[in-house]
Design a protein around this motif. Sequence first.
Motif, mmCIF file in Angstrom:
data_model
loop_
_atom_site.group_PDB
_atom_site.id
_atom_site.type_symbol
_atom_site.label_atom_id
_atom_site.label_comp_id
_atom_site.label_asym_id
_atom_site.label_seq_id
_atom_site.Cartn_x
_atom_site.Cartn_y
_atom_site.Cartn_z
ATOM 1 N N ALA B 72 -3.757 -7.152 -4.072
ATOM 2 C CA ALA B 72 -2.465 -6.515 -3.779
ATOM 3 C C ALA B 72 -2.287 -6.428 -2.264
ATOM 4 O O ALA B 72 -3.278 -6.383 -1.524
ATOM 5 N N PRO B 73 -1.028 -6.429 -1.752
ATOM 6 C CA PRO B 73 -0.825 -6.307 -0.306
ATOM 7 C C PRO B 73 -1.491 -5.038 0.234
ATOM 8 O O PRO B 73 -1.488 -4.012 -0.446
ATOM 9 N N TRP B 74 -2.030 -5.137 1.432
ATOM 10 C CA TRP B 74 -2.794 -3.999 1.985
ATOM 11 C C TRP B 74 -1.932 -2.746 2.102
ATOM 12 O O TRP B 74 -2.400 -1.630 1.885
ATOM 13 N N LEU B 75 -0.645 -2.957 2.411
ATOM 14 C CA LEU B 75 0.244 -1.794 2.546
ATOM 15 C C LEU B 75 0.421 -1.105 1.184
ATOM 16 O O LEU B 75 0.375 0.129 1.093
ATOM 17 N N GLY B 76 0.599 -1.926 0.154
ATOM 18 C CA GLY B 76 0.720 -1.391 -1.198
ATOM 19 C C GLY B 76 -0.555 -0.687 -1.623
ATOM 20 O O GLY B 76 -0.513 0.391 -2.229
ATOM 21 N N GLN B 77 -1.698 -1.299 -1.305
ATOM 22 C CA GLN B 77 -2.989 -0.689 -1.658
ATOM 23 C C GLN B 77 -3.134 0.665 -0.985
ATOM 24 O O GLN B 77 -3.573 1.646 -1.589
ATOM 25 N N TRP B 78 -2.764 0.704 0.287
ATOM 26 C CA TRP B 78 -2.894 1.937 1.067
ATOM 27 C C TRP B 78 -1.979 3.025 0.496
ATOM 28 O O TRP B 78 -2.394 4.175 0.332
ATOM 29 N N LEU B 79 -0.751 2.645 0.176
ATOM 30 C CA LEU B 79 0.204 3.618 -0.370
ATOM 31 C C LEU B 79 -0.240 4.115 -1.739
ATOM 32 O O LEU B 79 -0.098 5.298 -2.058
ATOM 33 N N ARG B 80 -0.789 3.196 -2.562
ATOM 34 C CA ARG B 80 -1.268 3.605 -3.885
ATOM 35 C C ARG B 80 -2.454 4.555 -3.747
ATOM 36 O O ARG B 80 -2.549 5.558 -4.447
ATOM 37 N N ALA B 85 2.920 5.431 -3.467
ATOM 38 C CA ALA B 85 3.620 4.212 -3.894
ATOM 39 C C ALA B 85 4.830 4.522 -4.769
ATOM 40 O O ALA B 85 5.879 3.901 -4.630
ATOM 41 N N SER B 86 4.690 5.496 -5.683
ATOM 42 C CA SER B 86 5.796 5.787 -6.607
ATOM 43 C C SER B 86 6.932 6.531 -5.910
ATOM 44 O O SER B 86 8.052 6.560 -6.395
ATOM 45 N N GLY B 141 9.551 -4.723 -1.623
ATOM 46 C CA GLY B 141 9.148 -5.603 -2.727
ATOM 47 C C GLY B 141 8.098 -6.606 -2.271
ATOM 48 O O GLY B 141 7.111 -6.853 -2.958
ATOM 49 N N LEU B 142 8.309 -7.158 -1.079
ATOM 50 C CA LEU B 142 7.409 -8.200 -0.588
ATOM 51 C C LEU B 142 6.077 -7.648 -0.102
ATOM 52 O O LEU B 142 5.025 -8.205 -0.388
ATOM 53 N N TRP B 143 6.126 -6.548 0.644
ATOM 54 C CA TRP B 143 4.898 -6.099 1.311
ATOM 55 C C TRP B 143 4.255 -4.862 0.693
ATOM 56 O O TRP B 143 3.179 -4.455 1.108
ATOM 57 N N ILE B 144 4.908 -4.265 -0.286
ATOM 58 C CA ILE B 144 4.273 -3.141 -0.987
ATOM 59 C C ILE B 144 3.944 -3.545 -2.423
ATOM 60 O O ILE B 144 2.807 -3.440 -2.876
ATOM 61 N N GLU B 145 4.956 -4.055 -3.142
ATOM 62 C CA GLU B 145 4.711 -4.463 -4.529
ATOM 63 C C GLU B 145 4.039 -5.836 -4.589
ATOM 64 O O GLU B 145 3.375 -6.159 -5.561
#
Lengths: 108, 255
Positions: B72-80, B85-86, B141-145
């Motif tokens: 998963a994108p690092w930004l998405g991973q970090w937010l999750r 993330a939600s 969508g591109l860098w988080i999901e």
Amino acid sequence: MQITLSKRINELLVLAVLEQGPAHGYQIAMSVEERTGGIFSFQHGTLYPILHRLEADGQLRGEWSGDGRRRKTYRITTAGQATLRKGAQDLEQQFAVLLELLGGAHAA
Amino acid sequence: MLHESPLAAVERALKVSPERRLELIEEVDADVDALQEELERRGYSPTAARRAALNRLLPVPETLAALEARHAPWLGQWLRAAGWASRIERWGALATGILATLSLLAAIWSRDSSEATTPLACSLVVVVALLAANWFRAAAGLWIEGSLPPERRRLLWARQLGLIVTAISLGGLGASWEGYTALGAPDASFGAAWTAMHRSVFFAALGFGAALLGLLGWLALVPRLITDETAEGRITTLLVRSHPFRSQQTQTGRH
């Protein structure tokens, strides 16, 4: 980071196979199954997260080959070889303790 | 009856970037075929060999989750990991709302437009906020999901284009109105005409500036979108190439 024993063993199995030479993912799965007499086997694609984790950690290197249909080949790195040696030593100690404990239980 | 490749289901379930998805699918596809061939050489029937190869190598949901966590994108991973993330979309909407409200108030209070064009200025400010929000949704969508599905990509681009055209129209309309007011009043003083011209230029700058920023913002996403589209095209080719006969055998064999 704490890593579970089974996860550790799976990683070491992959590294041990790759120390014999570069291999594709399916060859690693087959080799582990054959060399352990089926005691250890990778089912349902569980091999891939292990391969990709080791690749990201620099323990092995994945290389794509082929122009049309590409295939990925993995080879162990120097860091991977060091991890394999260290991991094997650690496991030996851990299992020695475990077997001693189990042996004691059996004797009792 | 033709069945889709089992890899198609894996591909749909994998929530990572198309480029990464292509690599994973390519790797599994090549390995499954090679293992099947190897097992057939060892005396397995084609059906049994295919079934065994898929059982070993085709990722199940738990494996897919592990692969997603890895790729998963690092930004998405970090937010999750942070548990945000939600909430990111709600925060984005809230930030856009606050930005739009503050900008509206500033536009109204600054009195940089005549009473007749104040609604146009306010609308333009709302369009700017919507342009920012639309861009943010695409970027998230591109860098988080990890990916922007084609239909969502088309929808967001159509919105961005619509907002760009609206910004230009509002800017042009406001500028024309202010210009007409300045030049159309025969008894207007030089000072009043100068102020009206100033408003006209302000409108034009705001409208065209917003459109330009909206366009440049989208252009910044284009390299990534091209990469994704190329990867999606290759995934489609790969899945079409997958032998339907083999897939049919597999589906039958797995029950």
